[in-house]
Design an enzyme around this catalytic site. Structure first.
Site, PDB file in Angstrom:
ATOM      1  N   ASP A   1      -5.956 -16.620  49.081  1.00 38.35           N
ATOM      2  CA  ASP A   1      -5.251 -17.387  47.645  1.00 38.35           C
ATOM      3  C   ASP A   1      -6.733 -18.391  47.397  1.00 38.35           C
ATOM      4  OD1 ASP A   1      -3.939 -18.830  45.679  1.00 38.35           O
ATOM      5  OD2 ASP A   1      -2.312 -17.595  46.488  1.00 38.35           O
TER       6      ASP A   1
ATOM      7  N   GLY B   1     -10.316 -17.839  48.615  1.00 35.53           N
ATOM      8  CA  GLY B   1     -11.331 -16.975  47.849  1.00 35.53           C
ATOM      9  C   GLY B   1     -10.712 -16.633  46.521  1.00 35.53           C
ATOM     10  N   ASP B   2     -11.693 -15.823  45.672  1.00 35.79           N
ATOM     11  CA  ASP B   2     -10.990 -15.483  44.541  1.00 35.79           C
ATOM     12  C   ASP B   2     -11.098 -13.956  44.491  1.00 35.79           C
ATOM     13  OD1 ASP B   2     -11.214 -14.502  41.775  1.00 35.79           O
ATOM     14  OD2 ASP B   2     -12.584 -16.355  40.980  1.00 35.79           O
ATOM     15  N   PHE B   3      -9.936 -13.361  44.126  1.00 39.88           N
ATOM     16  CA  PHE B   3      -9.790 -11.931  44.367  1.00 39.88           C
ATOM     17  C   PHE B   3     -10.814 -11.270  43.263  1.00 39.88           C
ATOM     18  CE2 PHE B   3      -5.157 -12.684  43.308  1.00 39.88           C
ATOM     19  CZ  PHE B   3      -5.376 -12.642  41.952  1.00 39.88           C
TER      20      PHE B   3
ATOM     21  N   HIS C   1       1.718  -8.776  37.946  1.00 42.05           N
ATOM     22  CA  HIS C   1       2.437  -9.055  37.163  1.00 42.05           C
ATOM     23  C   HIS C   1       2.056 -10.208  36.186  1.00 42.05           C
ATOM     24  CE1 HIS C   1       5.869 -12.209  37.570  1.00 42.05           C
ATOM     25  NE2 HIS C   1       4.781 -12.640  38.178  1.00 42.05           N
TER      26      HIS C   1
HETATM   27  C1  SAM Z   1       2.867 -16.258  40.769  1.00 36.72           C
HETATM   28  S1  SAM Z   1       1.974 -16.945  41.901  1.00 36.72           S
HETATM   29  C2  SAM Z   1       2.760 -16.043  43.349  1.00 36.72           C
HETATM   30  C3  SAM Z   1       2.607 -16.566  44.831  1.00 36.72           C
HETATM   31  C4  SAM Z   1       3.335 -15.830  45.741  1.00 36.72           C
HETATM   32  N1  SAM Z   1       2.722 -14.568  45.878  1.00 36.72           N
HETATM   33  C5  SAM Z   1       4.656 -15.840  45.616  1.00 36.72           C
HETATM   34  O1  SAM Z   1       5.348 -14.732  45.295  1.00 36.72           O
HETATM   35  O2  SAM Z   1       5.455 -16.961  45.644  1.00 36.72           O
HETATM   36  C6  SAM Z   1       0.253 -16.127  42.007  1.00 36.72           C
HETATM   37  C7  SAM Z   1      -0.599 -16.534  43.114  1.00 36.72           C
HETATM   38  O3  SAM Z   1      -1.956 -15.856  42.847  1.00 36.72           O
HETATM   39  C8  SAM Z   1      -2.939 -16.958  43.140  1.00 36.72           C
HETATM   40  N2  SAM Z   1      -4.392 -16.664  42.487  1.00 36.72           N
HETATM   41  C9  SAM Z   1      -4.445 -16.520  40.970  1.00 36.72           C
HETATM   42  N3  SAM Z   1      -5.482 -16.314  40.726  1.00 36.72           N
HETATM   43  C10 SAM Z   1      -6.213 -16.071  42.037  1.00 36.72           C
HETATM   44  C11 SAM Z   1      -7.551 -15.505  42.175  1.00 36.72           C
HETATM   45  N4  SAM Z   1      -8.420 -15.371  41.251  1.00 36.72           N
HETATM   46  N5  SAM Z   1      -7.759 -15.175  43.522  1.00 36.72           N
HETATM   47  C12 SAM Z   1      -6.999 -15.524  44.543  1.00 36.72           C
HETATM   48  N6  SAM Z   1      -5.784 -15.826  44.093  1.00 36.72           N
HETATM   49  C13 SAM Z   1      -5.471 -16.155  42.930  1.00 36.72           C
HETATM   50  C14 SAM Z   1      -2.340 -18.298  42.519  1.00 36.72           C
HETATM   51  O4  SAM Z   1      -2.976 -19.509  43.351  1.00 36.72           O
HETATM   52  C15 SAM Z   1      -0.821 -18.056  43.147  1.00 36.72           C
HETATM   53  O5  SAM Z   1      -0.621 -18.498  44.219  1.00 36.72           O
END
Ligand code: SAM
Length: 332
Positions: free
Chosen positions: A202, A222-224, A242
């Protein structure tokens, strides 16, 4: 509203027009932590108001409205819990307090104040409120980031039990949870499969503030969209795809495909839009995504197309006992 009396058409419109009133009342009561002050006995309004620094009449009136919806029970001597109001306690294992606080956060309220922008342009209204989007906003506002993390964890408790009941994770040695937030799903999976190792991926601000049992769990920041993803036998994405429009959703799946060996599985765990047009839950999430993240809820076919376009095959949609479904596909 309690009971199943069919509403007249004008009542349907009246009720929905005013739904914001109950929603905001719920937010305020969650914000004040009212439910935490009620244990097993009835609490008088005076005691409750003094405990949470509120005006007794104002508090009574919002609680009376919530009680009409089955949240709290009103008696001559005060308020008592119902099963629903207990979920507003901070110490409930499936606490929804943070979820109510999150949906009432000023940044979300202001975004919905601009919903017309999304409808006219198709762009997320949050752009008018927090120009760089939700994730950067939360990064810069750690207090709200904390509420967001708690909201995801609390609301997912029931969903996680349903996911574990519906899918056999025991066949995997290494499981990566991409955008896994506070790692609640991955922790539950690793607890259910004592032979497996997990990698939680994350954003740095999420990983830096992580407070979780690290047994067999490695956290990676990291940033995906930029950084390489870990190699694993299975990739979990719960409520991540989503959050994004098609191009970004495909970029995340492509990044997973680059990291994965052939035969690895990707598991998209989220609401999947079905034919039941009368169930507003998925459509509610869809409009939240439209305004707040720029993402969307998708049908099984739409997810299958995204997966096929990014190097996955054999898509299967697996029901769970809850609202989430598991969309599984295999890296080709
Ligand atoms: C809606 S939350 C869902 C978290 C978890 N999977 C859950 O279901 O509770 C979306 C997650 O994507 C992460 N996220 C957003 N942009 C991201 C990026 N560029 N790289 C990695 N993670 C990211 C956010 O920090 C967040 O934890």
């Amino acid at each position: 509203m309690k009971g199943s009396m069919a509403q007249q058409p004008h009542e349907i419109v009246w009720t929905l027009t005013n739904a914001v009133v109950a929603s905001k009342s719920l937010y305020v009561v969650a914000e004040l932590g009212v439910a935490d002050y009620i244990a097993d006995e009835t609490m008088s309004v005076k005691e409750l108001a003094s405990a949470c620094a509120a005006d007794p009449d104002g508090l009574d009136r919002v609680l009376r409205l919530l009680a009409a919806h089955g949240i709290f029970e009103r008696h001559a001597d005060g308020y008592r819990h119902t099963e629903a109001s207990r979920l507003l306690r901070s110490d409930h294992p499936m606490s929804m307090r943070a979820f109510s606080r999150m949906m009432g956060m000023p940044v979300i309220g202001a975004t919905f104040g601009q919903l017309e922008h999304s409808v006219r342009t198709g762009s997320p209204a949050i752009q008018l409120v927090a120009g760089n989007g939700l994730w950067e906003y939360l990064e810069g506002h750690p207090g709200e980031g904390e509420i967001f993390g708690q909201a995801m964890t609390g609301k997912a408790a029931a969903d996680i039990a349903a996911v574990l009941g519906a899918y056999d994770f025991g066949r995997f040695d290494t499981i990566a949870d991409i955008g896994g937030g506070r790692g609640h799903l991955l922790r539950a999976v690793l607890d259910a499969v004592p032979t497996a190792e997990g990698i939680l991926f994350d954003l740095p601000d999420v990983i830096e503030t992580l407070d979780i049992d690290r047994d067999r769990l490695t956290a990676r920041a990291g940033d995906f969209f930029v950084d390489p993803l870990p190699t694993a036998d299975a990739y979990i994405l719960m409520e991540v795809i989503h959050d994004w429009p098609d191009a970004e959703a495909a970029a995340i799946l492509s990044a997973i495909r680059r990291a994965a060996s052939p035969g690895a599985r990707v598991l998209i765990i989220e609401n999947v839009l079905g034919d039941a047009q009368s169930d507003p839950r998925g459509h509610t999430l869809d409009v939240i995504m439209l305004a707040v993240t720029g993402g969307r809820e998708r049908t099984g076919n739409q997810l299958e197309m995204l997966l096929e376009d990014t190097g996955f095959a054999d898509t299967a949609v697996i029901d769970t006992a809850g609202p989430m479904r598991i969309v599984e596909a295999v890296a080709e």
